[in-house]
Each structure stands twice: as structure tokens, then as C-alpha cells.
Design an enzyme around this catalytic site. Structure first.
Site, mmCIF file in Angstrom:
data_model
loop_
_atom_site.group_PDB
_atom_site.id
_atom_site.type_symbol
_atom_site.label_atom_id
_atom_site.label_comp_id
_atom_site.label_asym_id
_atom_site.label_seq_id
_atom_site.Cartn_x
_atom_site.Cartn_y
_atom_site.Cartn_z
ATOM 1 N N ASN A 10 0.885 -1.320 3.450
ATOM 2 C CA ASN A 10 1.010 -2.321 2.394
ATOM 3 C C ASN A 10 1.607 -3.564 3.035
ATOM 4 O O ASN A 10 2.807 -3.613 3.314
ATOM 5 C CB ASN A 10 1.927 -1.776 1.281
ATOM 6 C CG ASN A 10 2.173 -2.809 0.194
ATOM 7 O OD1 ASN A 10 1.591 -3.900 0.212
ATOM 8 N ND2 ASN A 10 3.041 -2.485 -0.752
ATOM 9 N N LYS A 12 2.060 -6.363 1.813
ATOM 10 C CA LYS A 12 2.798 -7.196 0.852
ATOM 11 C C LYS A 12 2.426 -8.674 1.057
ATOM 12 O O LYS A 12 1.298 -8.965 1.426
ATOM 13 C CB LYS A 12 4.300 -6.926 0.962
ATOM 14 C CG LYS A 12 4.614 -5.416 0.808
ATOM 15 C CD LYS A 12 6.052 -5.107 0.604
ATOM 16 C CE LYS A 12 6.237 -3.589 0.459
ATOM 17 N NZ LYS A 12 7.612 -3.185 0.247
ATOM 18 N N HIS A 96 3.195 -0.421 -8.023
ATOM 19 C CA HIS A 96 4.256 -0.572 -7.025
ATOM 20 C C HIS A 96 5.539 -1.032 -7.730
ATOM 21 O O HIS A 96 5.490 -1.843 -8.641
ATOM 22 C CB HIS A 96 3.834 -1.577 -5.949
ATOM 23 C CG HIS A 96 4.732 -1.518 -4.756
ATOM 24 N ND1 HIS A 96 5.983 -2.091 -4.750
ATOM 25 C CD2 HIS A 96 4.585 -0.910 -3.545
ATOM 26 C CE1 HIS A 96 6.560 -1.839 -3.576
ATOM 27 N NE2 HIS A 96 5.727 -1.119 -2.835
ATOM 28 N N GLU A 98 7.750 -3.045 -6.910
ATOM 29 C CA GLU A 98 7.992 -4.495 -6.892
ATOM 30 C C GLU A 98 7.259 -5.170 -8.035
ATOM 31 O O GLU A 98 7.758 -6.110 -8.648
ATOM 32 C CB GLU A 98 7.579 -5.072 -5.522
ATOM 33 C CG GLU A 98 8.588 -4.670 -4.451
ATOM 34 C CD GLU A 98 8.021 -4.613 -3.047
ATOM 35 O OE1 GLU A 98 6.905 -5.107 -2.807
ATOM 36 O OE2 GLU A 98 8.721 -4.054 -2.180
ATOM 37 N N GLU A 168 7.586 6.571 -3.859
ATOM 38 C CA GLU A 168 8.379 5.561 -3.160
ATOM 39 C C GLU A 168 9.726 5.403 -3.867
ATOM 40 O O GLU A 168 9.834 4.657 -4.846
ATOM 41 C CB GLU A 168 7.650 4.211 -3.173
ATOM 42 C CG GLU A 168 6.309 4.229 -2.470
ATOM 43 C CD GLU A 168 5.922 2.853 -1.941
ATOM 44 O OE1 GLU A 168 5.570 2.767 -0.761
ATOM 45 O OE2 GLU A 168 5.994 1.867 -2.699
ATOM 46 N N GLY A 174 12.297 -1.093 1.946
ATOM 47 C CA GLY A 174 12.755 -2.303 2.633
ATOM 48 C C GLY A 174 14.248 -2.313 2.913
ATOM 49 O O GLY A 174 14.814 -3.340 3.267
ATOM 50 N N SER A 214 10.812 2.684 3.891
ATOM 51 C CA SER A 214 11.395 2.631 5.235
ATOM 52 C C SER A 214 10.868 3.714 6.176
ATOM 53 O O SER A 214 11.586 4.183 7.058
ATOM 54 C CB SER A 214 12.931 2.662 5.180
ATOM 55 O OG SER A 214 13.415 1.542 4.464
HETATM 56 P P1 13P Z 1 8.921 -0.454 3.532
HETATM 57 O O1 13P Z 1 8.178 0.490 4.419
HETATM 58 O O2 13P Z 1 9.022 -1.846 4.093
HETATM 59 O O3 13P Z 1 10.257 0.109 3.121
HETATM 60 O O4 13P Z 1 8.071 -0.617 2.197
HETATM 61 C C1 13P Z 1 7.591 0.511 1.559
HETATM 62 C C2 13P Z 1 6.649 0.084 0.500
HETATM 63 O O5 13P Z 1 7.049 -0.504 -0.485
HETATM 64 C C3 13P Z 1 5.230 0.355 0.697
HETATM 65 O O6 13P Z 1 4.512 0.122 -0.462
#
Ligand code: 13P
Length: 251
Positions: A10, A12, A96, A98, A168, A174, A214
Site C-alpha cells: 500500500n 499510500k 483502511h 486511515e 491491521e 506506521g 509495521s
Molecule cells: P505500515 O506498514 O507503514 O505500518 O502501514 C501498514 C498499512 O497501513 C498498510 O495498509
């Protein structure tokens, strides 16, 4: 039961045009395992070109990070499932954390997105996971089970098999804090049990459940070694070709 192994990146809101094409091109030149489906969920402006770069690759596939829940219409700035499909996108991340947080996406909206994608033969990569507060209270299993019931249980046996689930934990995204392999296994197994109670073991055994939060080149191996962890949804570490390649080779 052999399930499809999947590693999805991803990206982002990262990378410029040149950087995106360069990362995709570099990945095509790496040695990736043929039994792992690797999905690059790029920003939608790059899906078309990255899709062409990976088109004939045996493991690489193109995905998107979101689509609108309506078919088409007056939704300025939005991207529809049909648009993504028309440029060759097969996989779309839905739910997601976010987007749940910043765009206030509700279960009702996620259900619409999932149904719309499936009506086009596309595959949602459905995300679930608990915030830190819920984990600390110890109600994380109940929290995630409710997300699954509210957002996936309207699907019939066939449709639910056309979903990739990504667990997740929000506190791990993150932050550099990864769920331990045991924590990941516990939740993946609980998710599978929730699916099993509703759809039966034959169906629940087929659904790939990815871990995200992570995950990186150093910890992917122990996470992927868990019996109910079928791969990863990778954020930060998917932006670096070498790290992402290592993760894809971590089974
Ligand atoms: P990270 O691997 O940067 O923690 O992000 C995970 C994520 O949100 C994947 O969709």
C-alpha cells in the site's frame, strides 16, 4: 489447507510519477516467488502506467487504494470502480483505518464499495483492526468480529471467497510497533473462526488473511510463519524495492 499467499504493497500518498514507475520497473527485475501473488496498490493516478509495467509479470498485479461507493455521477474529485476496472485494476483496498478515520467512512459505505467492486468481478482487499484503546481494554477480538459481521456478513458463500482480508491493528500502523507473531496469529485465527461459524470450514479455510502494521523485511518471516497469516499488507516497507522483495520472499 493451502491458501493463496499474498503480499500487497500500500503505497499510500507517496511517490511522484517518475518515482512510481521506477519502483515498479525495479520490482519487475527482482526475483519474486511464483507462488505468491504480489499486488501493488499505487495511488490511482499511477495505476494505469504501473499496470502496464507489471502486465506480463508472473507474480505482480496492480491494485488501487480506494474507490467511490457510487457507480458514477456528480462526485467531484472521486474515482469510480468502473474507471479503475477500465484501466486493468483488479484489486482495491476497502476500509483502511486511515480512510475510516480521516474520511469518516462508515460500515454502510464500505458495504456499498464491496458490493460495487464484486459486481464488476473485482476483488476488495478488506481492512479491519482495532485501535490501541480497545486492545488495552482486551476487547479487540470482539471489536474486529463486529467489523467483519457488519461489513462482510451480507455476502453469500461465493462472494465472501472473493475477498482478501487484511488485519491491521491501528496501533501498529506506521508506528514501528508490530503485533507479535502470537498476537497476529490469535486475531487471524479468531477472524477465521468468525467466518467459519457463518460460512463453514470449507469456505473459511480458503480466505487469505493478511497482516498489516509495521511489517518489514526483518519481521515478515516470523509473521508469515504463523498458520493463519497468509501474507501481508505493507505500507512503509513497500516503498523500497529491496525491502519489499525481501518481504515477498519471506514465506
Ligand atoms: P505500515 O506498514 O507503514 O505500518 O502501514 C501498514 C498499512 O497501513 C498498510 O495498509
Amino acid at each position: 489447507m493451502k491458501r493463496q499467499k499474498i503480499v500487497a504493497g500500500n503505497w499510500k500518498m507517496n511517490k511522484t510519477h517518475e518515482e512510481a514507475l521506477s519502483l515498479a520497473q525495479t520490482l519487475t527485475e527482482k526475483s519474486l516467488p511464483s507462488d505468491v501473488k504480489v499486488i501493488l496498490c499505487t495511488p490511482s493516478v499511477f495505476c494505469s502506467e504501473v499496470g502496464k509495467i507489471v502486465a506480463n509479470h508472473p507474480s505482480l498485479n496492480i491494485g488501487a487504494q480506494n474507490c467511490h461507493h457510487e457507480e458514477s455521477g456528480a462526485y467531484t474529485g472521486e474515482v469510480s470502480a468502473a474507471m479503475l476496472q477500465s484501466i486493468g485494476v483488479q484489486y482495491v483496498i476497502v476500509g483502511h483505518s486511515e480512510r475510516r478515520e480521516y474520511q469518516k467512512e462508515t460500515s454502510a459505505v464500505l458495504v456499498k464499495k464491496i458490493d460495487l467492486l464484486q459486481s464488476k468481478g473485482m476483488t476488495p482487499i478488506y481492512c479491519c483492526g482495532e485501535p490501541l484503546k480497545i486492545r488495552e481494554k482486551g476487547t479487540h477480538v470482539r471489536h474486529v468480529a463486529k467489523q467483519i459481521k457488519d461489513e462482510l456478513f451480507h455476502l453469500d458463500k461465493d462472494a465472501v471467497q472473493n475477498i482478501i482480508i487484511a488485519y491491521e491493528p491501528i496501533w501498529a500502523i506506521g508506528t514501528g510497533l508490530t503485533a507479535s507473531p502470537e498476537q497476529a496469529q490469535e486475531m487471524h485465527n479468531e477472524i477465521r473462526k468468525v467466518l467459519q461459524r457463518k460460512y463453514g470450514k470449507r469456505v473459511s479455510d480458503k480466505i487469505s488473511i493478511l497482516y498489516g502494521g509495521s511489517a518489514n523485511a526483518a519481521n515478515a518471516k516470523t509473521l508469515f510463519a504463523q498458520p493463519d497469516v497468509d501474507g501481508g499488507l505493507i505500507g512503509g516497507a513497500s516503498l523500497k524495492a529491496d525491502d519489499f522483495t525481501t518481504i515477498c520472499n519471506s514465506y
